[in-house]
Write an enzyme that holds these catalytic residues in place. Structure first.
Site, mmCIF file in Angstrom:
data_model
loop_
_atom_site.group_PDB
_atom_site.id
_atom_site.type_symbol
_atom_site.label_atom_id
_atom_site.label_comp_id
_atom_site.label_asym_id
_atom_site.label_seq_id
_atom_site.Cartn_x
_atom_site.Cartn_y
_atom_site.Cartn_z
ATOM 1 N N ASN A 81 33.146 51.438 -5.761
ATOM 2 C CA ASN A 81 32.171 50.410 -6.108
ATOM 3 C C ASN A 81 31.201 50.284 -4.932
ATOM 4 O O ASN A 81 31.565 49.769 -3.888
ATOM 5 C CB ASN A 81 32.922 49.091 -6.361
ATOM 6 C CG ASN A 81 31.987 47.914 -6.558
ATOM 7 O OD1 ASN A 81 30.777 48.085 -6.714
ATOM 8 N ND2 ASN A 81 32.549 46.713 -6.552
ATOM 9 N N LYS A 85 28.560 48.486 -4.756
ATOM 10 C CA LYS A 85 27.956 47.151 -4.660
ATOM 11 C C LYS A 85 26.440 47.264 -4.449
ATOM 12 O O LYS A 85 25.831 48.190 -4.974
ATOM 13 C CB LYS A 85 28.643 46.340 -3.556
ATOM 14 C CG LYS A 85 30.172 46.331 -3.741
ATOM 15 C CD LYS A 85 30.901 45.351 -2.879
ATOM 16 C CE LYS A 85 32.397 45.444 -3.182
ATOM 17 N NZ LYS A 85 33.207 44.489 -2.434
ATOM 18 N N HIS A 99 33.955 41.584 -11.809
ATOM 19 C CA HIS A 99 34.311 41.660 -10.387
ATOM 20 C C HIS A 99 34.284 40.247 -9.785
ATOM 21 O O HIS A 99 33.444 39.426 -10.171
ATOM 22 C CB HIS A 99 33.324 42.576 -9.661
ATOM 23 C CG HIS A 99 33.752 42.892 -8.263
ATOM 24 N ND1 HIS A 99 33.562 42.018 -7.228
ATOM 25 C CD2 HIS A 99 34.395 43.964 -7.754
ATOM 26 C CE1 HIS A 99 34.064 42.556 -6.117
ATOM 27 N NE2 HIS A 99 34.582 43.730 -6.410
ATOM 28 N N GLU A 120 33.123 39.106 -7.178
ATOM 29 C CA GLU A 120 31.824 38.699 -6.619
ATOM 30 C C GLU A 120 30.887 38.210 -7.728
ATOM 31 O O GLU A 120 30.057 37.333 -7.512
ATOM 32 C CB GLU A 120 31.205 39.871 -5.842
ATOM 33 C CG GLU A 120 31.924 40.069 -4.506
ATOM 34 C CD GLU A 120 31.893 41.496 -3.981
ATOM 35 O OE1 GLU A 120 31.095 42.313 -4.471
ATOM 36 O OE2 GLU A 120 32.701 41.788 -3.073
ATOM 37 N N GLU A 138 42.535 42.958 -8.098
ATOM 38 C CA GLU A 138 41.913 42.823 -6.789
ATOM 39 C C GLU A 138 42.124 41.408 -6.255
ATOM 40 O O GLU A 138 41.348 40.499 -6.589
ATOM 41 C CB GLU A 138 40.411 43.094 -6.884
ATOM 42 C CG GLU A 138 40.066 44.475 -7.398
ATOM 43 C CD GLU A 138 38.682 44.895 -6.962
ATOM 44 O OE1 GLU A 138 38.575 45.880 -6.219
ATOM 45 O OE2 GLU A 138 37.706 44.224 -7.330
ATOM 46 N N GLY A 181 37.222 43.294 1.139
ATOM 47 C CA GLY A 181 36.306 43.346 2.276
ATOM 48 C C GLY A 181 36.822 42.639 3.519
ATOM 49 O O GLY A 181 36.072 42.406 4.465
ATOM 50 N N SER A 191 40.412 46.377 0.255
ATOM 51 C CA SER A 191 40.623 47.056 1.543
ATOM 52 C C SER A 191 41.454 48.333 1.441
ATOM 53 O O SER A 191 42.264 48.625 2.305
ATOM 54 C CB SER A 191 41.244 46.089 2.556
ATOM 55 O OG SER A 191 40.375 44.992 2.779
HETATM 56 P P1 PGA Z 1 36.797 46.598 -0.464
HETATM 57 O O1 PGA Z 1 36.216 46.101 -1.881
HETATM 58 O O2 PGA Z 1 37.446 47.937 -0.712
HETATM 59 O O3 PGA Z 1 35.600 46.672 0.441
HETATM 60 O O4 PGA Z 1 37.801 45.581 -0.032
HETATM 61 C C1 PGA Z 1 36.921 46.290 -3.069
HETATM 62 C C2 PGA Z 1 36.101 45.801 -4.241
HETATM 63 O O5 PGA Z 1 35.356 44.818 -4.092
HETATM 64 O O6 PGA Z 1 36.178 46.372 -5.353
#
Ligand code: PGA
Length: 251
Positions: free
Chosen positions: A11, A13, A97, A99, A169, A175, A215
């Site tokens: 992803n 983003k 997601h 976010e 997730e 992140g 992560s």
């Molecule tokens: P990350 O994000 O691997 O940077 O923790 C995962 C995601 O948001 O799908």
């Protein structure tokens, strides 16, 4: 033995210009020519979808979008329809997601409409779910996930959901560098598969790919993938660099 084919999904983003996306996609395609037992997907920003899709056309890499709107067309300024994504060369679409839930008002109800619309258009939806740190501390993890799954998949049938992918997730692991332990993730994945069996049926539950996200890095992927119910990963930060992501794909 599970017959589920692993999926490693990236992803991107809101990162990468078209030129940067093309460069990363080209490098990734080149570094994964020998991969044949894992599905690979990258989700660039909308503006780079067509470019990336035509670049990776004859490679092991598939393309996904990060969001869609559920209507076919209309006066919906700023939105993108499912058919526009298939036209751009997408095979997958990430839906719900955390976010998007956090910053753009997505709810289980809008997620449900988006899943249905993706399936109708022939896109494989990657339904994202996960608990916050506060919810985990309050022992609400399973009830939160139960609700997200039941509401997100409301009124949908196993037959229509063959392409469904679920991404667990935990919000506290996205992140942050804090990964759920493989045991914590396995415990949740097992719970989710049990829930799918209860809501639909056993064969369906056994066939659905459940990815872990939060992560994921080259040095923790193998451990995660060794777990019975972890069928792949949704990778954010570590998918932005072709070499790093290729190392995850070839765990
Ligand atoms: P990350 O994000 O691997 O940077 O923790 C995962 C995601 O948001 O799908």
């Amino acid at each position: 033995m599970s017959t589920r084919r692993p999926l490693i999904a990236g992803n991107w983003k809101m990162y990468k210009t078209v030129a940067e996306a093309e460069e990363t996609a080209r490098a990734l395609a080149g570094q994964t020519t020998d991969v044949d037992s894992v599905d690979i997907m990258i989700a660039p920003p909308f503006t780079a979808l067509t470019h990336v899709a035509s670049l990776v056309k004859n490679s092991r890499v598939a393309v996904g979008a990060q969001n869609l709107f559920w209507e076919k067309e209309g006066a919906y300024t700023g939105e993108i329809a499912p058919g526009m994504l298939t036209e751009a060369g997408c095979r997958y679409v990430i839906i719900g997601h955390s976010e998007r839930r956090q910053h753009f008002g997505e709810t289980d109800e809008t997620v449900n409409k988006k899943i249905a619309a993706a399936l109708t258009a022939g896109l494989a939806p990657i339904l994202c779910i996960g608990e916050s740190e506060a919810q985990r501390e309050a022992d609400e993890t399973f009830s939160v996930l139960d609700k997200q799954i039941k509401r997100g998949l409301k009124d949908l049938f196993a037959n229509d959901l063959r392409e469904l992918v679920i991404a667990y997730e935990p919000i506290w692991a996205i992140g942050t560098g804090k990964t759920a332990t493989s045991e914590q993730a396995q415990q949740v994945h097992q719970f989710l598969r049990g829930l799918l069996a209860e809501l639909f049926d056993e064969p369906f539950a056994r066939s659905v790919r459940i990815l872990y996200g939060g992560s994921v890095k080259p040095d923790n992927i193998a451990e995660l993938m060794s777990m019975e119910d972890i069928d792949g990963a949704l990778v954010g930060g570590a998918s932005l660099n072709a070499e790093t992501f290729a190392r995850i794909v070839t765990y």
